[in-house]
Design an enzyme around this catalytic site. Structure first.
Site, PDB file in Angstrom:
ATOM      1  N   ASP A 121       0.887  -1.116  -0.047  1.00 57.38           N
ATOM      2  CA  ASP A 121      -0.067   0.020  -0.069  1.00 57.38           C
ATOM      3  C   ASP A 121       0.938   1.171   0.101  1.00 57.38           C
ATOM      4  O   ASP A 121       0.107   2.539  -0.198  1.00 57.38           O
ATOM      5  CB  ASP A 121      -1.030  -0.045   1.273  1.00 57.38           C
ATOM      6  N   GLU A 122       2.074   1.400  -0.083  1.00 56.18           N
ATOM      7  CA  GLU A 122       2.938   2.406  -0.052  1.00 56.18           C
ATOM      8  C   GLU A 122       4.057   2.119  -1.053  1.00 56.18           C
ATOM      9  O   GLU A 122       4.468   1.092  -1.445  1.00 56.18           O
ATOM     10  CB  GLU A 122       3.948   2.339   1.342  1.00 56.18           C
TER      11      GLU A 122
END
Length: 439
Positions: A121-122
Site C-alpha cells: 500500500d506504499e
C-alpha cells in the site's frame, strides 16, 4: 552535524493508500471509504468473528471506536455499542490487483527505475527528473497524482514530499495524514521544526520499541536529543545502526531509488505463517523439517551448498500479553558445507530445541547463506560413509521426481500427522528468492 549544501537535493514522493485493505473492501461494497465504519477480520474458515484479528480498519472506525490493526476481534464493541460497524473477510487478490493498478498510475509520472513499491500500500517515487512535466510545483503534482488515483480507483492517498527518501517518508508519516490536503513537504531547512520536534521515538520510521527503549536507557528521549548526541556514542551502542539513527535525526539520506542495491552474498529462504498457534514440539519440528527440505531443494537446483543456516520462530500474539515476553527468536549457526536434507534438518532442529521455551509458535522461517558451489560431498568421519552417500544421492533423485511431477509428488508420512496438514509441501513452494523451488 551535517552541512546540508553538500547533501543531495532531490524531489521524492512517498505515497500511502489510506487504510488500504479497509478502503478496498468499502469500495467493493459500493461505499465511501472515508464515511464507512468497517473492519477487515482475518479468521479461520468457518470460525466465528471473535476468533480472528483485525487486519485493517477504516479511518472512521478507528476514530469512532478506537480500533487498531492486530487488535483481537473479540475485543470489538458489541453490535449494540457499534450498530454501524461492518465486519468483512479479507480478499487478498483484490488488494494485489488494486496495488498493481496504483503502480500503473505511478508509471504515468515517472520511469520504472525511479519507482520503489515499499509495501502493498506504499510506494516511493523519485520525481526529480519528471515533476516539471506535470506542473510548476511539486505540491501541485502530488495533488494531481492523488486526484488521478481517486478518480480511477476511488482510493484516498497521503503523500509526503522530501529532498530525499527519509524526509519524504517522515513527512508522510508525521504530518501529511493530519493535513486537510493529506500532503506535506519537508526540506532540510525544516529539520529543527519537524524532525527535532517529534516527541515519541517510536513514531519515527526505523525506530522500533526495542531500539527506542535502548535509546532511553542511555538518556535519549526524543529526536532533538538524538540529533545532539555524540555519533561515537551511538556507534558504540548500536554499531552501523547508530550512524543511521544519527543521520535520520538530521534528515539525511543519500540513497537514490534508481541505484538499486544488489547484495553480494545471496541467500535462499522461506517462511510460513501458520493457520493457528502451535504448542506441540513434534508438530512444530515437522514444519521446520518441511521448510528446511524445501529450501534445500532450491540450493541443490542451483548446485550450491550452504555453510550458514538460520532459523526464525515468531510467537503468537497471545504470548506478547505476558510481561517481558519475547516476540520470537532469530538464530544462526555455521555448519560444514552441505545441501543434504538430513544434515540441514538436524542442525535446524538443534537450533530450535536450544532456543524454544514452550511458547505458542505462529511463524517459522528458514534461510541458508554463505553459499558455495556443490563440488564435493563433505563426509562426517563419525558416520557410515555409505549411508551419507546414499542420503546425498536420494535427495537428488527425489528432486528429479518433484521437478517433473511437482513438489508435493512425494510427501513423507510425518507430513500427514495431525496438526501438520496445514503446511503440506505443496503450500511451501516459493519464498524470499522466488516463487518456484526450481528457479
Amino acid at each position: 552535524m551535517y552541512d546540508f549544501k553538500y547533501e543531495p537535493h532531490r524531489i521524492v514522493f512517498m505515497i500511502d493508500n489510506k487504510s488500504f485493505f479497509a478502503s478496498c473492501e468499502a469500495l467493493r461494497l459500493g461505499l465511501n471509504p472515508m464515511k464507512t465504519c468497517l473492519a477487515v477480520i482475518s479468521r479461520q474458515q468457518g470460525a466465528n468473528w471473535g476468533s480472528g484479528l483485525i487486519m485493517a480498519a477504516s479511518p472512521l472506525a478507528k476514530k469512532k471506536y478506537g480500533l487498531h490493526n492486530v487488535m483481537r476481534a473479540r475485543d470489538l464493541p458489541s453490535k449494540k455499542e457499534a450498530p454501524d460497524l461492518m465486519l468483512v473477510d479479507p480478499h487478498m487478490n483484490l488488494y494485489i490487483k488494486r496495488s498493481m493498478q496504483v503502480l500503473d498510475i505511478f508509471r504515468k509520472y515517472a520511469a520504472d527505475e525511479d519507482i520503489h513499491m515499499y509495501s502493498i500500500d506504499e510506494g516511493m517515487i523519485d520525481m526529480t527528473d519528471s515533476w516539471k512535466l506535470f506542473g510548476d510545483d511539486p505540491y501541485y503534482v502530488a495533488h494531481q497524482m492523488q486526484k488521478d488515483i481517486h478518480d480511477t480507483l476511488g482510493l484516498y492517498t497521503t503523500c509526503g514530499i522530501g529532498e530525499n527518501p527519509v524526509l519524504a517518508k517522515l513527512a508522510m508519516d508525521i504530518e501529511a495524514k493530519h493535513n486537510k490536503s493529506m500532503i506535506a513537504f519537508w526540506h532540510y531547512i525544516d529539520v529543527p521544526d519537524t524532525i527535532w520536534r517529534i516527541p515519541k521515538l517510536e513514531d519515527v520510521w526505523g525506530i522500533n520499541t526495542r531500539t527506542a527503549n535502548h535509546l532511553r536507557r542511555i538518556g535519549i528521549n526524543n529526536m532533538y536529543q538524538l540529533a545532539h548526541t555524540d555519533p561515537a556514542v551511538l556507534k558504540k551502542e548500536f554499531g552501523i545502526i547508530g550512524e543511521q539513527l544519527f543521520a535520520e535525526s538530521w534528515g539525511v539520506d543519500r540513497s537514490v531509488i534508481r541505484e538499486k542495491y544488489h547484495p553480494k552474498a545471496k541467500s535462499y529462504g522461506n517462511s510460513q505463517v501458520l493457520q493457528r498457534d502451535y504448542y506441540n514440539q513434534r508438530e512444530i519440528e515437522i514444519v521446520i523439517r518441511e521448510i528446511g527440505e524445501q529450501v534445500a531443494a532450491r540450493i541443490r537446483a542451483h548446485n550450491l551448498q550452504t555453510s550458514r543456516i538460520g532459523l526464525y520462530i515468531g510467537f503468537s500474539l497471545s504470548e506478547l500479553a505476558y510481561v517481558d515476553s519475547r516476540p520470537g527468536f532469530n538464530v544462526q549457526r555455521t555448519i560444514t558445507p552441505t545441501n543434504v536434507n538430513h544434515d540441514l534438518v538436524q542442525a535446524l532442529i538443534a537450533l530450535f530445541r536450544n532456543n524454544w521455551q514452550g511458547e505458542a509458535v505462529r511463524c517459522i522461517g528458514v534461510s541458508y547463506g554463505r553459499l558455495i558451489p556443490d563440488c564435493s560431498l563433505q563426509l562426517n568421519i563419525l558416520e557410515d560413509p555409505e549411508l551419507q552417500i546414499k542420503r546425498y544421492k536420494l535427495d537428488h533423485v527425489i528432486d528429479a521426481v518433484r521437478k517433473k511431477y511437482g513438489f508435493s509428488a512425494l510427501v513423507k508420512a510425518s507430513s500427514l500427522a495431525k496438526g501438520a496438514t496445514a503446511i503440506r509441501r505443496s503450500k511451501l513452494v516459493g519464498g524470499h528468492n522466488g516463487g518456484n523451488a526450481y528457479e
